[in-house]
Write a protein that holds these residues in place. Structure first.
Motif, PDB file in Angstrom:
ATOM      1  N   SER A  42       0.829  -1.204   0.000  1.00 22.09           N
ATOM      2  CA  SER A  42       0.000   0.000   0.000  1.00 22.09           C
ATOM      3  C   SER A  42       0.862   1.253   0.000  1.00 22.09           C
ATOM      4  O   SER A  42       1.881   1.334   0.681  1.00 22.09           O
ATOM      5  N   GLY A  43       0.409   2.248  -0.742  1.00 20.40           N
ATOM      6  CA  GLY A  43       1.101   3.534  -0.755  1.00 20.40           C
ATOM      7  C   GLY A  43       0.686   4.464   0.366  1.00 20.40           C
ATOM      8  O   GLY A  43       1.082   5.635   0.376  1.00 20.40           O
ATOM      9  N   ASN A  62      -5.256  -3.003   0.016  1.00 16.97           N
ATOM     10  CA  ASN A  62      -5.850  -3.562   1.233  1.00 16.97           C
ATOM     11  C   ASN A  62      -7.360  -3.408   1.365  1.00 16.97           C
ATOM     12  O   ASN A  62      -7.962  -4.084   2.195  1.00 16.97           O
ATOM     13  N   GLU A  63      -7.967  -2.514   0.581  1.00 17.13           N
ATOM     14  CA  GLU A  63      -9.390  -2.250   0.791  1.00 17.13           C
ATOM     15  C   GLU A  63     -10.247  -2.370  -0.463  1.00 17.13           C
ATOM     16  O   GLU A  63     -11.432  -2.686  -0.361  1.00 17.13           O
ATOM     17  N   GLY A  69      -7.445 -13.251  -2.405  1.00 18.76           N
ATOM     18  CA  GLY A  69      -7.984 -13.825  -3.624  1.00 18.76           C
ATOM     19  C   GLY A  69      -6.981 -14.739  -4.310  1.00 18.76           C
ATOM     20  O   GLY A  69      -5.808 -14.805  -3.939  1.00 18.76           O
ATOM     21  N   PRO A  70      -7.404 -15.463  -5.351  1.00 19.66           N
ATOM     22  CA  PRO A  70      -6.496 -16.363  -6.065  1.00 19.66           C
ATOM     23  C   PRO A  70      -5.386 -15.631  -6.822  1.00 19.66           C
ATOM     24  O   PRO A  70      -4.349 -16.219  -7.120  1.00 19.66           O
ATOM     25  N   VAL A  71      -5.614 -14.353  -7.134  1.00 17.14           N
ATOM     26  CA  VAL A  71      -4.574 -13.518  -7.749  1.00 17.14           C
ATOM     27  C   VAL A  71      -4.504 -12.219  -6.968  1.00 17.14           C
ATOM     28  O   VAL A  71      -5.463 -11.818  -6.302  1.00 17.14           O
ATOM     29  N   GLU A  72      -3.358 -11.553  -7.053  1.00 18.46           N
ATOM     30  CA  GLU A  72      -3.226 -10.257  -6.409  1.00 18.46           C
ATOM     31  C   GLU A  72      -4.174  -9.262  -7.085  1.00 18.46           C
ATOM     32  O   GLU A  72      -4.386  -9.321  -8.295  1.00 18.46           O
ATOM     33  N   PHE A  73      -4.754  -8.370  -6.315  1.00 18.71           N
ATOM     34  CA  PHE A  73      -5.709  -7.375  -6.820  1.00 18.71           C
ATOM     35  C   PHE A  73      -6.953  -8.035  -7.430  1.00 18.71           C
ATOM     36  O   PHE A  73      -7.515  -7.544  -8.408  1.00 18.71           O
ATOM     37  N   ASP A  74      -7.359  -9.148  -6.844  1.00 17.79           N
ATOM     38  CA  ASP A  74      -8.584  -9.818  -7.276  1.00 17.79           C
ATOM     39  C   ASP A  74      -9.786  -8.933  -6.971  1.00 17.79           C
ATOM     40  O   ASP A  74      -9.835  -8.249  -5.940  1.00 17.79           O
ATOM     41  N   LEU A  75     -10.762  -8.938  -7.868  1.00 19.57           N
ATOM     42  CA  LEU A  75     -11.905  -8.044  -7.736  1.00 19.57           C
ATOM     43  C   LEU A  75     -12.812  -8.414  -6.568  1.00 19.57           C
ATOM     44  O   LEU A  75     -13.096  -9.592  -6.326  1.00 19.57           O
ATOM     45  N   LEU A  76     -13.290  -7.397  -5.867  1.00 18.32           N
ATOM     46  CA  LEU A  76     -14.424  -7.553  -4.973  1.00 18.32           C
ATOM     47  C   LEU A  76     -15.685  -7.727  -5.813  1.00 18.32           C
ATOM     48  O   LEU A  76     -15.653  -7.602  -7.042  1.00 18.32           O
ATOM     49  N   SER A  77     -16.806  -7.961  -5.170  1.00 17.92           N
ATOM     50  CA  SER A  77     -18.069  -7.898  -5.896  1.00 17.92           C
ATOM     51  C   SER A  77     -18.372  -6.433  -6.185  1.00 17.92           C
ATOM     52  O   SER A  77     -17.844  -5.530  -5.507  1.00 17.92           O
ATOM     53  N   PRO A  78     -19.206  -6.140  -7.187  1.00 19.72           N
ATOM     54  CA  PRO A  78     -19.574  -4.744  -7.442  1.00 19.72           C
ATOM     55  C   PRO A  78     -20.143  -4.060  -6.203  1.00 19.72           C
ATOM     56  O   PRO A  78     -19.847  -2.883  -5.939  1.00 19.72           O
ATOM     57  N   PHE A  81     -17.268  -3.303  -3.777  1.00 21.30           N
ATOM     58  CA  PHE A  81     -16.431  -2.206  -4.268  1.00 21.30           C
ATOM     59  C   PHE A  81     -17.146  -0.870  -4.109  1.00 21.30           C
ATOM     60  O   PHE A  81     -16.539   0.116  -3.671  1.00 21.30           O
ATOM     61  N   CYS A  82     -18.429  -0.825  -4.439  1.00 21.98           N
ATOM     62  CA  CYS A  82     -19.178   0.427  -4.287  1.00 21.98           C
ATOM     63  C   CYS A  82     -19.251   0.850  -2.827  1.00 21.98           C
ATOM     64  O   CYS A  82     -19.153   2.043  -2.514  1.00 21.98           O
ATOM     65  N   ALA A  83     -19.397  -0.114  -1.937  1.00 16.20           N
ATOM     66  CA  ALA A  83     -19.430   0.213  -0.511  1.00 16.20           C
ATOM     67  C   ALA A  83     -18.084   0.786  -0.066  1.00 16.20           C
ATOM     68  O   ALA A  83     -18.028   1.754   0.702  1.00 16.20           O
ATOM     69  N   ALA A  84     -16.985   0.207  -0.561  1.00 19.63           N
ATOM     70  CA  ALA A  84     -15.655   0.704  -0.200  1.00 19.63           C
ATOM     71  C   ALA A  84     -15.439   2.112  -0.740  1.00 19.63           C
ATOM     72  O   ALA A  84     -14.863   2.969  -0.059  1.00 19.63           O
TER      73      ALA A  84
END
Length: 281
Positions: A42-43, A62-63, A69-78, A81-84
């Motif tokens: 994280s920056g 981190n958020e 996830g199975p890969v780095e930077f794996d997607l959250l659900s839409p 992500f919108c909640a974040a």
């Protein structure tokens, strides 16, 4: 608001009530214990040492992505992500400007995820943090916390390509697959992934070649000359982990290509399965 804004524009609008400014920096560091020889962190610590005034911090590491996830930077659900993003103050009526401290890829990745969840009123700061400081603008040490807002997910699944779509594209001449890694990675002379080379049939446009020596995107004419494709074709960009690929997808979108997707898992996923076709040269 255009999808690409200058430091001058930002200075004029930085106090607009509806503007949410976000630092998206991730820092890549050497790491002998990682098979790739590097790791991403994280920056946020760098953000705390100085950021553009009024900028919050969008923690892609981190958020805004899955932690395990199975890969780095794996997607959250839409919805996740919108909640974040809502926690960062982004709402349906916001305007969002994104930047990072290195090569625009991290900001472009968040821009593309916003596009994925149906939010279009976002821009990237051309040249990132360096463009701001090179104009003599000051940085701030003050953390920025905005009131939680509501960002309504309106997903566009078509702007994300998965493994199966990419596998099908290998034998589909109507799909343009773009490898955005440096040429030596594309040719297989270097690799930080389990297998060297590129996905069979992919063309190469180095994502860093989209920028000038100050980190600004090249002119639209120069970028158009690098992307001489059918504007109605299905285009899928990839890299190692869906970061630089997002920069090229951003450029393609600004050039008027209307059927662009990013293979977010990219070579991090593709190279782990020996049955996935790759080629060298």
């Amino acid at each position: 608001m255009d999808t690409l804004v200058s430091a001058e524009w930002l200075k004029q609008h930085i106090n607009d009530q509806d503007l949410v400014l976000l630092d998206c920096t991730v820092v890549t560091m050497p790491n002998a214990d990682d098979p790739r020889g590097l790791h991403n962190v994280s920056g946020r610590p760098d953000y705390e040492l100085g950021h553009i005034p009024n900028a919050g911090f969008a923690d892609l590491k981190n958020e805004l992505c899955k932690a395990n996830g199975p890969v780095e930077f794996d997607l959250l659900s839409p919805e996740q992500f919108c909640a974040a993003m809502g926690e960062l103050g982004v709402g349906d009526d916001s305007r969002v400007v994104l930047y990072d401290a290195n090569y625009t890829g991290w900001a472009a990745r968040v821009w593309w995820m916003l596009r994925w969840v149906g939010f279009d009123n976002a821009a990237i700061l051309d040249g990132g943090l360096a463009a701001w400081t090179s104009n003599g603008n000051e940085l701030s040490l003050e953390p920025v916390l905005r009131a939680v807002n509501t960002l309504t997910p309106k997903p566009r699944p078509e702007v994300i390509a998965d493994h199966d779509e990419v596998a099908a594209s290998v034998n589909d001449d109507t799909v343009i697959l773009i490898d955005t890694l440096p040429e030596e990675f594309y040719r297989g002379e270097m690799s930080i992934y389990p297998r060297a080379g590129h996905i069979m049939g992919a063309v190469n446009i180095d994502g860093l070649s989209l920028l000038d020596n100050k980190g600004h995107l090249l002119s639209q004419d120069e970028l158009a000359a690098m992307h001489g494709f059918d504007h109605n074709a299905r285009i899928i960009t990839y890299c190692g982990g869906g970061i630089v690929a997002s920069t090229d997808a951003f450029v393609l979108t600004r050039l008027g290509y209307n059927n662009v997707a990013v293979y977010m898992a990219s070579l991090e996923e593709w190279t782990t399965d020996p049955s996935n076709p790759m080629e060298i040269g």
